[in-house]
Design a protein around this motif. Structure first.
Motif, PDB file in Angstrom:
ATOM      1  N   ALA A  84      16.462  -6.864  -2.359  1.00 55.48           N
ATOM      2  CA  ALA A  84      16.710  -5.457  -2.689  1.00 55.48           C
ATOM      3  C   ALA A  84      15.656  -4.919  -3.650  1.00 55.48           C
ATOM      4  O   ALA A  84      15.160  -3.793  -3.490  1.00 55.48           O
ATOM      5  CB  ALA A  84      18.108  -5.306  -3.289  1.00 55.48           C
ATOM      6  N   LEU A  85      15.293  -5.720  -4.650  1.00 52.63           N
ATOM      7  CA  LEU A  85      14.277  -5.290  -5.608  1.00 52.63           C
ATOM      8  C   LEU A  85      12.905  -5.181  -4.952  1.00 52.63           C
ATOM      9  O   LEU A  85      12.119  -4.290  -5.292  1.00 52.63           O
ATOM     10  CB  LEU A  85      14.220  -6.273  -6.778  1.00 52.63           C
ATOM     11  N   THR A  86      12.618  -6.070  -4.022  1.00 57.27           N
ATOM     12  CA  THR A  86      11.334  -6.012  -3.321  1.00 57.27           C
ATOM     13  C   THR A  86      11.234  -4.749  -2.476  1.00 57.27           C
ATOM     14  O   THR A  86      10.185  -4.087  -2.443  1.00 57.27           O
ATOM     15  CB  THR A  86      11.157  -7.256  -2.431  1.00 57.27           C
ATOM     16  N   MET A  87      12.320  -4.393  -1.811  1.00 58.65           N
ATOM     17  CA  MET A  87      12.319  -3.163  -1.018  1.00 58.65           C
ATOM     18  C   MET A  87      12.145  -1.940  -1.915  1.00 58.65           C
ATOM     19  O   MET A  87      11.405  -1.005  -1.575  1.00 58.65           O
ATOM     20  CB  MET A  87      13.609  -3.073  -0.207  1.00 58.65           C
ATOM     21  N   ALA A  88      12.816  -1.946  -3.066  1.00 56.98           N
ATOM     22  CA  ALA A  88      12.646  -0.832  -4.001  1.00 56.98           C
ATOM     23  C   ALA A  88      11.215  -0.780  -4.525  1.00 56.98           C
ATOM     24  O   ALA A  88      10.617   0.300  -4.643  1.00 56.98           O
ATOM     25  CB  ALA A  88      13.637  -0.971  -5.156  1.00 56.98           C
ATOM     26  N   GLN A  89      10.659  -1.953  -4.830  1.00 57.86           N
ATOM     27  CA  GLN A  89       9.290  -2.001  -5.344  1.00 57.86           C
ATOM     28  C   GLN A  89       8.296  -1.483  -4.310  1.00 57.86           C
ATOM     29  O   GLN A  89       7.333  -0.786  -4.652  1.00 57.86           O
ATOM     30  CB  GLN A  89       8.944  -3.436  -5.731  1.00 57.86           C
ATOM     31  N   LEU A  90       8.508  -1.807  -3.053  1.00 55.10           N
ATOM     32  CA  LEU A  90       7.632  -1.302  -2.003  1.00 55.10           C
ATOM     33  C   LEU A  90       7.714   0.220  -1.905  1.00 55.10           C
ATOM     34  O   LEU A  90       6.695   0.895  -1.698  1.00 55.10           O
ATOM     35  CB  LEU A  90       8.000  -1.944  -0.664  1.00 55.10           C
ATOM     36  N   SER A  91       8.914   0.756  -2.060  1.00 59.90           N
ATOM     37  CA  SER A  91       9.070   2.214  -2.028  1.00 59.90           C
ATOM     38  C   SER A  91       8.344   2.865  -3.197  1.00 59.90           C
ATOM     39  O   SER A  91       7.657   3.884  -3.034  1.00 59.90           O
ATOM     40  CB  SER A  91      10.557   2.583  -2.058  1.00 59.90           C
ATOM     41  N   TRP A  92       8.484   2.280  -4.385  1.00 62.00           N
ATOM     42  CA  TRP A  92       7.800   2.834  -5.558  1.00 62.00           C
ATOM     43  C   TRP A  92       6.286   2.682  -5.439  1.00 62.00           C
ATOM     44  O   TRP A  92       5.536   3.577  -5.833  1.00 62.00           O
ATOM     45  CB  TRP A  92       8.308   2.137  -6.823  1.00 62.00           C
ATOM     46  N   THR A  93       5.848   1.563  -4.898  1.00 62.07           N
ATOM     47  CA  THR A  93       4.413   1.352  -4.705  1.00 62.07           C
ATOM     48  C   THR A  93       3.841   2.373  -3.729  1.00 62.07           C
ATOM     49  O   THR A  93       2.764   2.942  -3.954  1.00 62.07           O
ATOM     50  CB  THR A  93       4.149  -0.073  -4.187  1.00 62.07           C
ATOM     51  N   ALA A  94       4.564   2.603  -2.639  1.00 63.80           N
ATOM     52  CA  ALA A  94       4.113   3.597  -1.662  1.00 63.80           C
ATOM     53  C   ALA A  94       4.061   4.988  -2.287  1.00 63.80           C
ATOM     54  O   ALA A  94       3.134   5.768  -2.026  1.00 63.80           O
ATOM     55  CB  ALA A  94       5.039   3.588  -0.450  1.00 63.80           C
ATOM     56  N   THR A  95       5.048   5.303  -3.127  1.00 63.19           N
ATOM     57  CA  THR A  95       5.046   6.601  -3.807  1.00 63.19           C
ATOM     58  C   THR A  95       3.846   6.731  -4.733  1.00 63.19           C
ATOM     59  O   THR A  95       3.211   7.794  -4.809  1.00 63.19           O
ATOM     60  CB  THR A  95       6.349   6.778  -4.607  1.00 63.19           C
ATOM     61  N   LEU A  96       3.516   5.645  -5.434  1.00 64.89           N
ATOM     62  CA  LEU A  96       2.344   5.672  -6.310  1.00 64.89           C
ATOM     63  C   LEU A  96       1.062   5.855  -5.502  1.00 64.89           C
ATOM     64  O   LEU A  96       0.164   6.608  -5.907  1.00 64.89           O
ATOM     65  CB  LEU A  96       2.273   4.382  -7.126  1.00 64.89           C
ATOM     66  N   MET A  97       0.961   5.190  -4.367  1.00 66.32           N
ATOM     67  CA  MET A  97      -0.218   5.353  -3.518  1.00 66.32           C
ATOM     68  C   MET A  97      -0.356   6.798  -3.042  1.00 66.32           C
ATOM     69  O   MET A  97      -1.460   7.355  -3.012  1.00 66.32           O
ATOM     70  CB  MET A  97      -0.128   4.401  -2.327  1.00 66.32           C
ATOM     71  N   LEU A  98       0.767   7.414  -2.694  1.00 63.35           N
ATOM     72  CA  LEU A  98       0.728   8.823  -2.300  1.00 63.35           C
ATOM     73  C   LEU A  98       0.341   9.713  -3.475  1.00 63.35           C
ATOM     74  O   LEU A  98      -0.420  10.679  -3.317  1.00 63.35           O
ATOM     75  CB  LEU A  98       2.093   9.241  -1.749  1.00 63.35           C
ATOM     76  N   ALA A  99       0.868   9.385  -4.666  1.00 68.95           N
ATOM     77  CA  ALA A  99       0.551  10.192  -5.850  1.00 68.95           C
ATOM     78  C   ALA A  99      -0.932  10.093  -6.197  1.00 68.95           C
ATOM     79  O   ALA A  99      -1.568  11.097  -6.544  1.00 68.95           O
ATOM     80  CB  ALA A  99       1.407   9.730  -7.030  1.00 68.95           C
ATOM     81  N   ILE A 100      -1.486   8.888  -6.109  1.00 70.34           N
ATOM     82  CA  ILE A 100      -2.916   8.719  -6.398  1.00 70.34           C
ATOM     83  C   ILE A 100      -3.759   9.474  -5.380  1.00 70.34           C
ATOM     84  O   ILE A 100      -4.735  10.145  -5.724  1.00 70.34           O
ATOM     85  CB  ILE A 100      -3.279   7.219  -6.402  1.00 70.34           C
ATOM     86  N   ARG A 101      -3.370   9.376  -4.132  1.00 64.10           N
ATOM     87  CA  ARG A 101      -4.114  10.074  -3.067  1.00 64.10           C
ATOM     88  C   ARG A 101      -4.055  11.586  -3.267  1.00 64.10           C
ATOM     89  O   ARG A 101      -5.060  12.288  -3.126  1.00 64.10           O
ATOM     90  CB  ARG A 101      -3.522   9.695  -1.708  1.00 64.10           C
ATOM     91  N   HIS A 102      -2.885  12.085  -3.624  1.00 61.01           N
ATOM     92  CA  HIS A 102      -2.734  13.527  -3.832  1.00 61.01           C
ATOM     93  C   HIS A 102      -3.486  13.973  -5.079  1.00 61.01           C
ATOM     94  O   HIS A 102      -4.132  15.033  -5.082  1.00 61.01           O
ATOM     95  CB  HIS A 102      -1.254  13.871  -3.958  1.00 61.01           C
ATOM     96  N   ARG A 103      -3.423  13.165  -6.138  1.00 61.46           N
ATOM     97  CA  ARG A 103      -4.092  13.533  -7.388  1.00 61.46           C
ATOM     98  C   ARG A 103      -5.609  13.504  -7.212  1.00 61.46           C
ATOM     99  O   ARG A 103      -6.330  14.314  -7.813  1.00 61.46           O
ATOM    100  CB  ARG A 103      -3.676  12.572  -8.507  1.00 61.46           C
TER     101      ARG A 103
END
Length: 288
Positions: A84-103
């Motif tokens: 469960a934590l790994t799935m959450a971490q993947l979601s947060w990591t993907a969000t960070l990748m999107l945030a970096i790309r957008h920024r």
């Protein structure tokens, strides 16, 4: 907690705008701190509810009445929490990748045709709607949402980084700083250590005390790594600073595979030791 982490990571570019140096590094530092805090609370709550509540309600006897040992039950619970934590971490990591790309688009004022914000919002909206629909049909909303966010947000992040500014396709690894992924991996290992502490504590302590112990372990682990390394009693507290390499990223350092490997081995040994304590505590716990 999953959505809270996604939201906090998503708004981190707003704080990155106040950076005096590299905005991306501050964004990463804030996001890693968010992932560590949210992961710690998510792991503690999950551990307390998955085993601690079952012990107090005596529903754990249903599992123990089957031909399984208490060690198997505890390790199985930890495997589920880790997933469960790994799935959450993947979601947060993907969000960070999107945030970096957008920024990156807005900070460098480049002509970029990638609709990063739209891709991320659509992925999150589809995840929520499908989870709500599944909940109406009797399925678990949190479990479905976690699975959807993992699949769709990771796909959205890969699509955003595959989409080059000129509209062509590229390999994501050529444009994304992979050191950030190593830093996320080590933070995730720290979260798993805290989850193991919470699971071991939940065999004896109520939920508030389990969460408090996890928070104290995090605090002491950071203090030991920063100020008390080498003191006699520091050997009894996991030095979580070993897994925090964000400071090195900010200073412009590179992360070697050997560094990640040795840190991961240390994290595995600490997790094993904590789980061994949990097995011993659970073996002597009266659940009848």
């Amino acid at each position: 907690m999953l959505l809270l982490g996604i939201g906090l990571v998503a708004v981190s570019p707003l704080l990155g705008a106040f950076a005096l140096g590299d905005e991306q590094l501050l964004l990463v530092d804030i996001s890693l701190s968010t992932m560590l805090a949210c992961g710690m609370f998510l792991g503690a709550f999950t551990a307390a509810s998955s085993l601690g509540d079952e012990i107090r309600r005596r529903t754990v006897m249903v599992l123990l009445s089957k031909p399984v040992t208490r060690t198997t039950v505890l390790l199985g619970k930890f495997a589920g929490i880790a997933l469960a934590l790994t799935m959450a971490q993947l979601s947060w990591t993907a969000t960070l990748m999107l945030a970096i790309r957008h920024r990156t688009i807005h900070s460098h004022l480049v002509d970029d045709h990638a609709p990063v914000l739209l891709i991320g919002l659509v992925a999150l909206l589809i995840s929520l709607l499908q989870a709500a629909w599944a909940h109406r049909r009797g399925k678990s909303f949190p479990a479905t949402l976690s699975r959807n966010c993992t699949l769709l947000l990771v796909s959205a992040a890969l699509l955003a980084w595959t989409w080059a500014p000129d509209g062509s396709l590229r390999w994501p690894a050529t444009s994304f700083n992979t050191d950030i992924l190593w830093a996320m991996l080590l933070v995730h290992e720290g979260v798993l250590i805290l989850a193991a502490v919470a699971l071991a504590a939940s065999t004896r302590l109520p939920t508030p005390a389990t969460i408090a112990l996890s928070l104290a372990t995090l605090f002491c682990g950071v203090i030991v790594g920063s100020l008390m390394r080498g003191s006699p009693w520091a050997r009894w507290v996991p030095d979580l600073q070993r897994l925090w390499i964000s400071d090195g990223l900010i200073r412009g350092g590179d992360i070697s595979v050997a560094t990640v490997g040795w840190a991961s081995i240390w994290a595995f040994l600490v997790m094993s030791a904590v789980l061994a304590v949990g097995v011993a505590l659970f073996a002597r716990r009266d659940v009848g």
